[in-house]
Design an enzyme around this catalytic site. Structure first.
Site, PDB file in Angstrom:
ATOM      1  N   CYS A 147       0.802  -1.223   0.000  1.00  0.00           N
ATOM      2  CA  CYS A 147       0.000   0.000   0.000  1.00  0.00           C
ATOM      3  C   CYS A 147       0.832   1.268   0.000  1.00  0.00           C
ATOM      4  O   CYS A 147       0.456   2.272  -0.611  1.00  0.00           O
ATOM      5  CB  CYS A 147      -0.958  -0.001   1.189  1.00  0.00           C
ATOM      6  N   HIS A 154      -2.375   0.679   7.168  1.00  0.00           N
ATOM      7  CA  HIS A 154      -2.609   0.971   5.750  1.00  0.00           C
ATOM      8  C   HIS A 154      -2.174   2.386   5.426  1.00  0.00           C
ATOM      9  O   HIS A 154      -2.078   3.244   6.310  1.00  0.00           O
ATOM     10  CB  HIS A 154      -4.103   0.784   5.468  1.00  0.00           C
ATOM     11  N   ASP A 166      -7.913   5.255  -2.726  1.00  0.00           N
ATOM     12  CA  ASP A 166      -7.105   4.106  -2.289  1.00  0.00           C
ATOM     13  C   ASP A 166      -6.765   3.267  -3.511  1.00  0.00           C
ATOM     14  O   ASP A 166      -7.585   2.471  -3.977  1.00  0.00           O
ATOM     15  CB  ASP A 166      -7.881   3.285  -1.267  1.00  0.00           C
TER      16      ASP A 166
END
Lengths: 660, 316
Positions: free
Chosen positions: A413, A457, A473
């Site tokens: 991520c 995250h 995202d």
């Protein structure tokens, strides 16, 4: 007058079992040894095997001393020391194999077995994988079998089979105690002395710098970051927990310089418009030695004792060293600063980096798109190009952004959030990176959500005119088949978002994927519940069982109590199953004899009832009438072809009542 | 008077001799760790300390599993002994200096198979056996017999370390019985030549002109007709019958006839005489101060004589 046990004789079956046992114990160690050391150990083993096979003589005392010294030398040469984990393990194996060469008496064999137990457990300090666990289980069972063979020599295969069955039965009986001890034995968090494991572990959760690899280090850490109890409108999905906003990229990492040093800006300058129903919740955060709290996107209120920054982070004065509980409410639908173009710092880019990325962004701009369209184009780029999500990506050397976007295309991520933010800034769109947590595991027992360090995250926020700061995202748009197995949270994200989905694959692919998932789940659960079981997990378990805040003395008492109960139950099971007589009459008579035997009056061989009666009359006259009655009932039941119906009950009553 | 379980005298001395079969019930069976069991416990402690320090889950798991095994083996070892019925067979008499063989019969009345059950007496090699469920097995153990006499059976121990050798369950068994140890016979002693003075009335048994006077070892040149063929038929040495006077084939082995002064030596010589007389096939009798065994022959008679010699002078 040394009695050579059968094991020590060459060509004996027990000798083979001993060799096999030692082989299973030593194998994982041999695989990790440097070649010279392994060769030495194999040589010793082969010598014993030769003795077992052909009666080749074992070394005498002088030769054994020479061998010991040479093995010691080998250990020193391979490790440059005799201290430490590796050298210790090598020494252990060497000693084990040397002892194997001089097995002569029962005591020698017992010593070999004890050392083998040590060798088995020492393997765990190098690896705790499922494979090693399986090998250790087999080794332990074989060692128990050998202990049994020392006490009861094996002369045939049926005896051996009986032994193996008995070992399994012993293991089964030992399981409840094992489980109890494993879960309830008080765990301490700090090592007793200074020699702790090499990996420190990230007990501090997130840090305020997004350097590559930071979040991925936490993906194996299952310790709890915080717990959330929703009082109103639990969202269930799309739970992004805002932690820290990073806006400065220096080519290497994203940071928020001065953010937490200078006093936070007054909240009234930040305009947050909200819609829909508020979500009310309470967060209990574990101490993580940092100064920020976590709130669901977007927090609309400020918990007491904290302050909300202009980027809607929540900060406190002192670093959190204790568990802290606070209440908040958030809105899932919001418009953050839709009318105010943000500060220039959200558009800065360091020179000399990411030239190809800038070109890509310029290309999107050149196609005449507005800001929102560029964002969509970027997302589509990630979705359709072969980008992969993996926790072991290749290292990036010079230009992190370009290498990731155009060469490796494998990352987690952080890579995606950082490169997304870069692309947006390259296209002139204000963007920033947010680090925090995503998702959470619902605990139905307590009706709360658990957010773990593995949920950490990073995502991007871009500012689009009229829409304000929007959460983007990139990992959520990755199709499932490009996500590495084991990263459930990522798949959750993919489910949550309304991103592009790849078409269904064939059933073979699905079966393969299910198997892979199954295996991964097994591995994952193994890591979580067995390997990862520590003091924190233990407190969690106790919390779930309704025993919060138990200190170790109370825990030890609980453990002792449950163990006593289990042992009692086991004893009952073990001894009650002795009963053989399915015949009620024989059983009652046996009980009667047992009672009589306390006074030495049990009926002897070839004695008639009259003889017994006479003896009882002499020794225990007050019981003579009862004994006579019982014997009469017994003989009637035994020898009369058709005794009366109530006789058995009468006998049962009489035997029960009979007291010596 | 009710014997309570807390009778401390009984605890120290044990119950008196029991009659067979002795049932090994819960109050008679004891259990303690063996040395190997203590070493194993030490090993577990070390493993625990290591696991505690490194916080290693699998190390914890293995330590706890082996601890569970350690505890469970107490139950299994105890179960291996409890509930057995123990009895003995009659002990064959032996001569002093040899070892008696005590045959112990162990029977299992429930369906639990028993393994590696040992019977121990003193320091001699223990007897070992396995008993299946609802079955019986026997084993022998040596009893040291250094002196002559009639002895009560000693207390022996039925014990076992099965299955893992970490614990030892045992039960002392005291069975009422006796075993007899005959005096050690001397290596050689020539039989006395008994001459009866009075006319015994038996007279010549039709062997020859003279009456039988006794036996002596064969010397080359003896007439083949005078050889005691019955003995040869019994695979014994060649013996020549001696004749002379009004003799009968009866032989009295008397205390007073022994050319020795020491009591034990006398008994040893008499023992040898009894054995030789039996071997020769003669009718013989035993005369000791206060004891007389009338003439007779055969293994029973021999046993009786030897027994009298064994217990002579012993009040028990």
């Amino acid at each position: 007058m040394a009695h050579t046990p059968p094991i020590a004789k060459p060509r004996s079956p027990m000798g083979w079992w001993l060799l096999a046992t030692v082989a299973v114990v030593a194998l994982p160690h041999l695989l990790r040894m440097p070649s010279l050391m392994a060769l030495g150990c194999l040589g010793l083993f082969a010598w014993r095997a030769a003795h077992q096979l052909t009666g080749f003589p074992l070394p005498g005392r002088a030769l054994r001393v020479v061998l010991t010294v040479s093995m010691l030398a080998l250990v020193v040469v391979s490790n440059l020391t005799v201290l430490g984990r590796e050298a210790g393990a090598h020494l252990l194996i060497a000693m084990l194999l040397l002892k194997l060469l001089e097995v002569r008496s029962e005591r020698d064999i017992a010593l070999v077995l004890i050392v083998s137990f040590f060798a088995t457990i020492s393997m765990f300090f190098f690896s705790q994988s499922l494979l090693v666990a399986g090998q250790a289980l087999i080794a332990v069972l074989l060692l128990l079998n050998m202990l049994m063979a020392v006490v009861h020599p094996v002369d045939s295969w049926s005896t051996q089979r009986e032994h193996l069955r008995h070992v399994l039965r012993l293991s089964l009986h030992a399981l409840p105690l094992t489980v109890l001890l494993f879960f309830l034995f008080p765990r301490i968090s700090a090592p007793l002395w200074g020699l702790s494991q090499s990996d420190a572990g990230h007990r501090t959760g997130l840090s305020d710098t997004l350097a590559p690899g930071q979040v991925s280090n936490l993906s194996d850490d299952d310790s709890v970051a915080f717990r959330v109890e929703f009082t109103r409108n639990p969202p269930g999905e799309n739970m992004y927990w805002r932690g820290l906003v990073l806006w400065h990229f220096d080519g290497n990492s994203w940071r928020a310089p001065h953010q937490l040093v200078r006093p936070p800006e007054v909240t009234s300058r930040t305009v947050l418009e909200v819609g829909g129903e508020p979500v009310d919740y309470a967060v209990t955060v574990e101490p993580h030695s940092q100064r920020w709290l976590f709130g669901l996107d977007m927090p609309a209120s400020t918990p007491s004792g904290a302050q909300r920054t202009s980027s809607l982070e929540l900060v406190v004065e002192d670093p959190l060293l204790e568990r802290h509980r606070y209440e908040l409410s958030s809105y899932m639908r919001y418009r953050l600063e839709g009318d105010t173009p943000p500060d220039a710092r959200y558009r800065e880019l360091p020179g000399g980096y990411g030239s190809r990325a800038r070109a890509l962004a310029a290309q999107w701009r050149a196609q005449g798109r507005n800001d929102a369209a560029v964002v969509e184009a970027a997302l589509a780029h990630f979705a359709t190009e072969p980008f992969f999500y993996t926790r072991q990506p290749p290292l990036l050397h010079e230009d992190l952004v370009d290498e990731f976007l155009f060469e490796t295309r494998r990352g987690f991520c952080e890579h995606y959030a950082a490169s997304m933010a870069f692309l947006m800034r390259a296209a002139g769109i204000p963007a920033r990176v947010v680090i925090g947590y995503h998702g959470g595991e619902h605990n139905p027992l307590g009706d709360y959500y658990i957010v773990r360090q593995s949920n950490a995250h990073a995502w991007t926020e871009v500012w689009v005119p009229q829409q304000g700061w929007r959460r983007i995202d990139p990992t959520a748009v990755l199709p499932p088949d490009r996500i590495e197995a084991g990263t459930e949270s990522v798949r959750e994200r993919a489910r949550d978002s309304a991103g592009v989905r790849v078409g269904e694959r064939g059933w073979v692919g699905r079966v393969g994927a299910t198997l892979a998932h199954g295996l991964d789940t097994l591995h994952h659960e193994w890591n979580r519940w067995i390997i990862g079981y520590d003091q924190r997990r233990q407190s969690e378990l106790l919390d779930n069982l309704g025993l919060p805040d138990v200190d170790w003395t109370e825990l030890a008492a609980l453990l002792g109590a449950t163990m006593s109960v289990v042992i009692l139950l086991l004893a009952t099971w073990v001894f009650v199953r002795r009963r053989a007589h399915s015949d009620a009459v024989r059983r009652l008579y046996a009980r009667f004899c047992r009672k009589l035997s306390r006074k030495g009056l049990e009926p002897r061989r070839f004695e008639t009832a009259a003889d017994v009666q006479r003896r009882v009359e002499r020794r225990l006259p007050e019981r003579a009438a009862e004994v006579s009655q019982i014997l009469g009932l017994y003989y009637r039941l035994r020898y009369q072809p058709a005794p009366e119906p109530g006789t058995l009950q009468a006998l049962r009553r009489a035997v029960r009542r009979f007291r010596v | 008077m009710r014997r309570s379980a807390l009778d401390w005298r009984r605890f120290i001395r044990g119950d008196g001799p029991q009659s067979a079969p002795v049932h090994l019930h819960q109050r008679r069976v004891y259990i303690l760790p063996t040395r190997r069991g203590m070493v194993f416990a030490l090993l577990l402690l070390l493993m625990l300390v290591g696991s505690l320090n490194y916080g290693n889950s699998l190390a914890y798991l293995m330590t706890f599993f082996l601890s569970g095994i350690w505890v469970v083996s107490i139950l299994h070892t105890y179960r291996n002994i409890i509930g057995l019925n123990v009895s003995t067979n009659a002990v064959e008499p032996v001569f002093a200096g040899e070892n008696s063989r005590l045959s112990v019969v162990i029977s299992c009345i429930d369906r639990v198979p028993r393994r590696a059950v040992e019977v121990r007496v003193g320091a001699t090699t223990p007897g070992r056996c396995d008993v299946d469920g609802n079955d019986t097995a026997a084993t022998t153990v040596a009893l040291a017999a250094p002196r002559r006499g009639r002895f009560a059976l000693p207390v022996f121990t039925v014990c076992s370390r099965y299955p893992l050798g970490l614990f030892r369950a045992w039960s002392p068994v005291h069975i009422r019985g006796e075993h007899i140890v005959y005096p050690t016979p001397v290596a050689e002693a020539s039989l006395p030549l008994e001459r009866t003075d009075e006319r015994s009335g038996h007279g010549d048994r039709g062997q020859g002109a003279d009456d039988f006077a006794g036996l002596r070892n064969y010397r080359s040149g003896d007439s083949l007709r005078h050889i005691h063929w019955k003995a040869v038929a019994r695979d014994q040495d060649l013996l020549t019958k001696q004749f002379g006077g009004d003799q009968t084939e009866e032989l009295w082995l008397a205390w007073d006839d022994v050319p020795e002064v020491d009591d034990e030596q006398r008994l040893s010589i008499l023992t040898r005489w009894v054995l030789d007389a039996e071997k020769a096939g003669v009718e013989y009798g035993l005369r000791l101060p206060g004891v007389e065994v009338e003439l007779g022959r055969g293994s029973d008679h021999q046993s009786r004589c030897l027994t009298e010699l064994a217990v002579f002078g012993r009040p028990d």
